[in-house]
Design an enzyme around this catalytic site. Structure first.
Site, PDB file in Angstrom:
ATOM      1  N   VAL A 150       0.867  -1.171   0.000  1.00 34.41           N
ATOM      2  CA  VAL A 150       0.000   0.000   0.000  1.00 34.41           C
ATOM      3  C   VAL A 150       0.906   1.223   0.000  1.00 34.41           C
ATOM      4  O   VAL A 150       2.075   1.145   0.378  1.00 34.41           O
ATOM      5  CB  VAL A 150      -0.973   0.038   1.202  1.00 34.41           C
ATOM      6  CG1 VAL A 150      -2.035  -1.041   1.065  1.00 34.41           C
ATOM      7  CG2 VAL A 150      -0.241  -0.096   2.519  1.00 34.41           C
ATOM      8  N   SER A 151       0.348   2.359  -0.412  1.00 36.61           N
ATOM      9  CA  SER A 151       1.164   3.554  -0.600  1.00 36.61           C
ATOM     10  C   SER A 151       1.467   4.325   0.666  1.00 36.61           C
ATOM     11  O   SER A 151       2.503   4.965   0.771  1.00 36.61           O
ATOM     12  CB  SER A 151       0.490   4.491  -1.601  1.00 36.61           C
ATOM     13  OG  SER A 151       0.395   3.858  -2.846  1.00 36.61           O
ATOM     14  N   THR A 152       0.568   4.294   1.625  1.00 35.16           N
ATOM     15  CA  THR A 152       0.791   5.101   2.823  1.00 35.16           C
ATOM     16  C   THR A 152       0.567   4.274   4.073  1.00 35.16           C
ATOM     17  O   THR A 152      -0.126   3.260   4.048  1.00 35.16           O
ATOM     18  CB  THR A 152      -0.159   6.313   2.871  1.00 35.16           C
ATOM     19  OG1 THR A 152      -1.501   5.841   2.963  1.00 35.16           O
ATOM     20  CG2 THR A 152      -0.002   7.192   1.650  1.00 35.16           C
TER      21      THR A 152
END
Length: 184
Positions: free
Chosen positions: A9-11
């Site tokens: 996931v990105s964050t």
């Protein structure tokens, strides 16, 4: 033969649970919370170093693996060299097959095209908002900490430690240290 999953996931505010559930049949799952655009993805690097001929890499979506078409093709070429196949669950693609390879290349090109269109629309929207005086951008929090970053670096702290102590990204630490070095 081992089956490896890769979840990203990105964050840090996002959750890996859906991906982990879909990858639950894998022998081992590499997971990380880092932007897909980041060139530094330690768990992806660990996955690539773990591969042996006959292994399979499984991802839930193509965008979880590669940041752009070129990166995707580099990864797939590496998989080919290692005699490893890639399965993308949401697309039903398996690179063991010729059709799977063709579909992967086409989808990667379309994804890159869509991303560039999105970035163009975003830039147009920002320019319009700026022209109307409604957009000032995000406050540069890491830049304000450049003296602290330089001090901690001089004390011998690792880039990761500095990032954690100051609650900023490791990429920001590297960028600020590089900018400070270039200015001297």
């Amino acid at each position: 033969m081992a089956v490896y999953g890769y979840a990203r996931v990105s964050t840090t505010g996002q959750n890996l649970d859906v991906q982990l559930k879909a990858l639950s049949d894998c022998d081992h799952i590499f997971r990380e919370k880092v932007s897909g655009a980041s060139k530094s993805r330690p768990e992806l690097d660990n996955l690539l170093e773990s591969l042996h001929p006959g292994d399979v890499v499984v991802v839930t979506k193509l965008c979880r693996l590669a940041r752009n078409t070129r990166h995707l093709l580099e990864i797939v070429e590496y998989f080919d060299e290692q005699e490893v196949s890639l399965k993308i669950l949401n697309l039903g693609i398996d690179t063991k097959t010729s059709t799977g390879r063709l579909m992967l290349t086409l989808i990667g090109a379309v994804a890159a095209f869509e991303r560039s269109l999105l970035l163009e629309r975003q830039a147009e929207g920002i320019a319009l908002a700026k022209a109307k005086g409604r957009y000032t951008g995000r406050k540069a929090t890491a830049q304000e900490k450049s003296e602290e970053i330089a001090s901690l670096d001089a004390e011998g702290h690792s880039k990761q430690e500095i990032a954690e102590m100051l609650n900023i990204s490791r990429t920001s630490v590297y960028r600020i240290l590089r900018a400070n070095k270039d200015c001297k």
